[in-house]
Design a protein around this motif. Structure first.
Motif, PDB file in Angstrom:
ATOM      1  N   ASN A  97      23.839 -14.508  39.268  1.00 44.03           N
ATOM      2  CA  ASN A  97      23.786 -15.992  38.820  1.00 44.03           C
ATOM      3  C   ASN A  97      24.112 -16.550  40.077  1.00 44.03           C
ATOM      4  O   ASN A  97      23.669 -17.589  40.596  1.00 44.03           O
ATOM      5  CB  ASN A  97      24.135 -16.071  37.788  1.00 44.03           C
ATOM      6  CG  ASN A  97      23.590 -17.598  37.265  1.00 44.03           C
ATOM      7  OD1 ASN A  97      22.479 -17.928  37.601  1.00 44.03           O
ATOM      8  ND2 ASN A  97      24.409 -18.507  36.673  1.00 44.03           N
TER       9      ASN A  97
ATOM     10  N   TYR B 211      33.566 -20.752  41.839  1.00 41.53           N
ATOM     11  CA  TYR B 211      32.414 -20.835  40.905  1.00 41.53           C
ATOM     12  C   TYR B 211      33.092 -20.395  39.471  1.00 41.53           C
ATOM     13  O   TYR B 211      32.700 -21.058  38.475  1.00 41.53           O
ATOM     14  CB  TYR B 211      31.261 -20.145  41.365  1.00 41.53           C
ATOM     15  CG  TYR B 211      30.026 -19.940  40.197  1.00 41.53           C
ATOM     16  CD1 TYR B 211      29.209 -20.713  39.655  1.00 41.53           C
ATOM     17  CD2 TYR B 211      29.954 -18.631  39.833  1.00 41.53           C
ATOM     18  CE1 TYR B 211      28.309 -20.722  39.055  1.00 41.53           C
ATOM     19  CE2 TYR B 211      28.836 -18.488  38.851  1.00 41.53           C
ATOM     20  CZ  TYR B 211      28.132 -19.585  38.444  1.00 41.53           C
ATOM     21  OH  TYR B 211      27.224 -19.247  37.400  1.00 41.53           O
TER      22      TYR B 211
ATOM     23  N   GLU C 211      35.291 -22.919  37.933  1.00 35.31           N
ATOM     24  CA  GLU C 211      34.598 -24.124  37.233  1.00 35.31           C
ATOM     25  C   GLU C 211      34.035 -23.556  36.002  1.00 35.31           C
ATOM     26  O   GLU C 211      33.789 -24.363  34.978  1.00 35.31           O
ATOM     27  CB  GLU C 211      33.622 -24.551  38.355  1.00 35.31           C
ATOM     28  CG  GLU C 211      34.235 -25.485  39.371  1.00 35.31           C
ATOM     29  CD  GLU C 211      35.023 -26.403  39.109  1.00 35.31           C
ATOM     30  OE1 GLU C 211      34.987 -27.107  38.101  1.00 35.31           O
ATOM     31  OE2 GLU C 211      36.011 -26.904  40.045  1.00 35.31           O
ATOM     32  N   LEU C 212      33.408 -22.363  36.073  1.00 37.87           N
ATOM     33  CA  LEU C 212      32.683 -21.763  35.049  1.00 37.87           C
ATOM     34  C   LEU C 212      33.726 -21.623  33.662  1.00 37.87           C
ATOM     35  O   LEU C 212      33.601 -22.046  32.519  1.00 37.87           O
ATOM     36  CB  LEU C 212      32.055 -20.388  35.219  1.00 37.87           C
ATOM     37  CG  LEU C 212      31.058 -19.956  34.467  1.00 37.87           C
ATOM     38  CD1 LEU C 212      29.711 -20.826  34.352  1.00 37.87           C
ATOM     39  CD2 LEU C 212      30.552 -18.645  34.835  1.00 37.87           C
TER      40      LEU C 212
ATOM     41  N   ASN D 220      32.702 -26.379  33.643  1.00 41.09           N
ATOM     42  CA  ASN D 220      32.324 -27.423  34.589  1.00 41.09           C
ATOM     43  C   ASN D 220      31.109 -26.809  35.376  1.00 41.09           C
ATOM     44  O   ASN D 220      31.454 -25.829  36.133  1.00 41.09           O
ATOM     45  CB  ASN D 220      33.310 -27.869  35.439  1.00 41.09           C
ATOM     46  CG  ASN D 220      33.042 -28.915  36.539  1.00 41.09           C
ATOM     47  OD1 ASN D 220      31.784 -29.556  36.357  1.00 41.09           O
ATOM     48  ND2 ASN D 220      33.790 -29.314  37.552  1.00 41.09           N
ATOM     49  N   PHE D 221      29.661 -27.554  35.206  1.00 37.12           N
ATOM     50  CA  PHE D 221      28.613 -26.808  35.839  1.00 37.12           C
ATOM     51  C   PHE D 221      28.134 -27.571  36.996  1.00 37.12           C
ATOM     52  O   PHE D 221      27.255 -27.424  37.422  1.00 37.12           O
ATOM     53  CB  PHE D 221      27.475 -26.472  34.757  1.00 37.12           C
ATOM     54  CG  PHE D 221      27.932 -25.545  33.763  1.00 37.12           C
ATOM     55  CD1 PHE D 221      27.859 -24.271  34.209  1.00 37.12           C
ATOM     56  CD2 PHE D 221      28.492 -26.020  32.328  1.00 37.12           C
ATOM     57  CE1 PHE D 221      28.014 -23.161  32.712  1.00 37.12           C
ATOM     58  CE2 PHE D 221      28.664 -25.365  31.420  1.00 37.12           C
ATOM     59  CZ  PHE D 221      28.422 -23.661  31.600  1.00 37.12           C
TER      60      PHE D 221
ATOM     61  N   SER E  72      23.977 -32.133  39.071  1.00 38.35           N
ATOM     62  CA  SER E  72      22.766 -32.019  39.151  1.00 38.35           C
ATOM     63  C   SER E  72      22.028 -32.493  40.442  1.00 38.35           C
ATOM     64  O   SER E  72      22.213 -33.913  40.642  1.00 38.35           O
ATOM     65  CB  SER E  72      21.446 -32.131  38.420  1.00 38.35           C
ATOM     66  OG  SER E  72      20.141 -32.068  38.627  1.00 38.35           O
TER      67      SER E  72
ATOM     68  N   THR F 254      25.190 -30.434  32.384  1.00 38.39           N
ATOM     69  CA  THR F 254      25.278 -30.323  31.083  1.00 38.39           C
ATOM     70  C   THR F 254      24.502 -31.519  30.460  1.00 38.39           C
ATOM     71  O   THR F 254      23.698 -31.205  29.395  1.00 38.39           O
ATOM     72  CB  THR F 254      26.713 -30.394  30.530  1.00 38.39           C
ATOM     73  OG1 THR F 254      27.327 -31.503  31.069  1.00 38.39           O
ATOM     74  CG2 THR F 254      27.289 -29.113  30.821  1.00 38.39           C
TER      75      THR F 254
ATOM     76  N   PRO G  86      23.211 -26.041  41.158  1.00 40.70           N
ATOM     77  CA  PRO G  86      24.087 -26.257  40.126  1.00 40.70           C
ATOM     78  C   PRO G  86      23.104 -26.021  38.615  1.00 40.70           C
ATOM     79  O   PRO G  86      23.524 -25.396  37.713  1.00 40.70           O
ATOM     80  CB  PRO G  86      24.813 -27.589  40.040  1.00 40.70           C
ATOM     81  CG  PRO G  86      24.558 -27.771  41.363  1.00 40.70           C
ATOM     82  CD  PRO G  86      23.547 -27.084  42.008  1.00 40.70           C
TER      83      PRO G  86
ATOM     84  N   GLN H 201      21.331 -22.409  38.459  1.00 39.57           N
ATOM     85  CA  GLN H 201      22.546 -21.347  37.935  1.00 39.57           C
ATOM     86  C   GLN H 201      22.682 -21.679  36.544  1.00 39.57           C
ATOM     87  O   GLN H 201      22.789 -20.521  35.690  1.00 39.57           O
ATOM     88  CB  GLN H 201      24.074 -21.464  38.871  1.00 39.57           C
ATOM     89  CG  GLN H 201      23.766 -21.142  40.092  1.00 39.57           C
ATOM     90  CD  GLN H 201      25.044 -21.227  40.927  1.00 39.57           C
ATOM     91  OE1 GLN H 201      25.341 -20.723  41.866  1.00 39.57           O
ATOM     92  NE2 GLN H 201      25.825 -22.087  40.433  1.00 39.57           N
ATOM     93  N   THR H 202      22.803 -22.678  35.994  1.00 37.91           N
ATOM     94  CA  THR H 202      23.082 -23.022  34.542  1.00 37.91           C
ATOM     95  C   THR H 202      22.123 -22.685  33.780  1.00 37.91           C
ATOM     96  O   THR H 202      22.239 -21.927  32.737  1.00 37.91           O
ATOM     97  CB  THR H 202      23.631 -24.426  34.343  1.00 37.91           C
ATOM     98  OG1 THR H 202      24.594 -24.770  35.135  1.00 37.91           O
ATOM     99  CG2 THR H 202      24.006 -24.671  32.899  1.00 37.91           C
TER     100      THR H 202
END
Length: 329
Positions: free
Chosen positions: A22, A74, A77-78, A82-83, A86, A95, A293, A296-297
């Protein structure tokens, strides 16, 4: 316990691989999200200013440095949930963007999946019980034909016939003027806007359940326990429902769990065709705009949902069928 520990360990290892892929896949795609946004603001034919691109990278917080440093950052943050922000809907967090779209997709896709599973399973079971009859031929040939059609094409056909030509349903969006919330006008508008996308999915999604249930049940009807039940004089209805259909349903339940796990992926083409405000449309926008971002989310939600559903199905199999535990012990 070894069976369950092995399944959980496999789930964790696969989840780590998914998180790594990802991270890598969006970065392997050509293009720069900062350049895309500068072109969008300045015009496609305008000359790119490197200073503007660099300023846009700083504003978006585009990752820089080595790939390894980006990867460790990454993961950190994950771990903190924290994503990021955008790029497409800057400055809103990922989120928040997903939180506004997720319920549209969950309601649409879950309802269609449940209805498709129920209708497809019943039709497949009855077609297997009435095999080689006219009903079986109609269901089998009809399912095979409809299975060749694409939901996106069906969506365009429904938009033209029921939307533009007859004007029975709206053709885009999730609602019009109503205030979002649990109130009558909004619910009415949401239902009317989601009818055509749901119908486009319901035309094709039951096909797999119909054919899978029919084929599995026909195989079960040839087993010895079915012959024994017939020899004991049990009623046909009890044999069909209590023996053949019940055992044929197990693989379908596993498939249904995986289908529900993939709900968070949305129906990209159908949602795009109807401009439906769900996760599928967000996925298309994230790919188009190189919104790392958000992309990936969404990918992480989809794959994690499928993996979690697969884990639950495996654990349930271990509880319901002791043969599964003994086979892997």
């Amino acid at each position: 316990m070894r069976y369950f520990a092995r399944k959980v360990a496999f789930f964790l290892a696969t989840l780590w691989a998914v998180v790594t892929l990802n991270f890598l896949i969006p970065r392997l795609q050509p293009g720069d999200p900062a350049e895309i946004m500068v072109k969008r603001l300045a015009g496609k034919d305008s000359q790119l200013d490197p200073a503007q691109v660099q300023a846009m990278r700083a504003m978006l917080g585009t990752p820089d440095g080595s790939l390894w440093s980006q990867y460790t950052g990454y993961l950190g943050e994950l771990a903190h949930g924290n994503f990021g922000l955008s790029y497409t809907y800057y400055p809103f967090p990922v989120t928040e963007v997903i939180g506004q779209a997720i319920w549209w997709t969950v309601v649409l896709v879950v309802v269609t999946q449940v209805l498709s599973f129920a209708v497809g399973t019943v039709l497949g079971a009855y077609a297997a019980w009435r095999r080689n009859t006219r009903f079986d031929s109609v269901v089998t040939l009809g399912s095979t034909f409809l299975g060749t059609l694409q939901p996106f094409w069906i969506a365009l056909l429904l938009i033209y016939l029921l939307g533009y030509t007859l004007g029975w349903f709206p053709t885009s969006g999730g609602y019009e003027a109503a205030t979002p919330g649990f109130n009558g006008p909004f619910i009415q508008e949401a239902v009317s806007h989601s009818f055509l996308p749901a119908l486009a999915l319901l035309v094709v999604t039951p096909i797999g359940w119909v054919l899978g249930m029919r084929n599995t049940m026909i195989m079960n009807l040839g087993e010895d326990y079915i012959r024994l039940a017939r020899a004991k004089g049990l009623p046909d209805r009890r044999i069909a429902l209590g023996y053949a259909a019940r055992n044929a349903l197990l693989p379908s339940v596993t498939g249904f769990a995986l289908a529900l796990g993939g709900v968070l992926g949305g129906a990209i083409l159908v949602e795009t065709a109807f401009d439906y405000p769900g996760l599928g449309r967000l996925m298309g926008e994230a790919v188009e705009n190189k919104d790392y971002p958000l992309l990936q989310t969404l990918m992480l939600l989809t794959t994690a949902g499928v993996l979690l559903a697969n884990l639950v199905a495996d654990l349930m199999y271990g509880v319901l069928d002791p043969r599964a535990r003994r086979a892997q012990s």
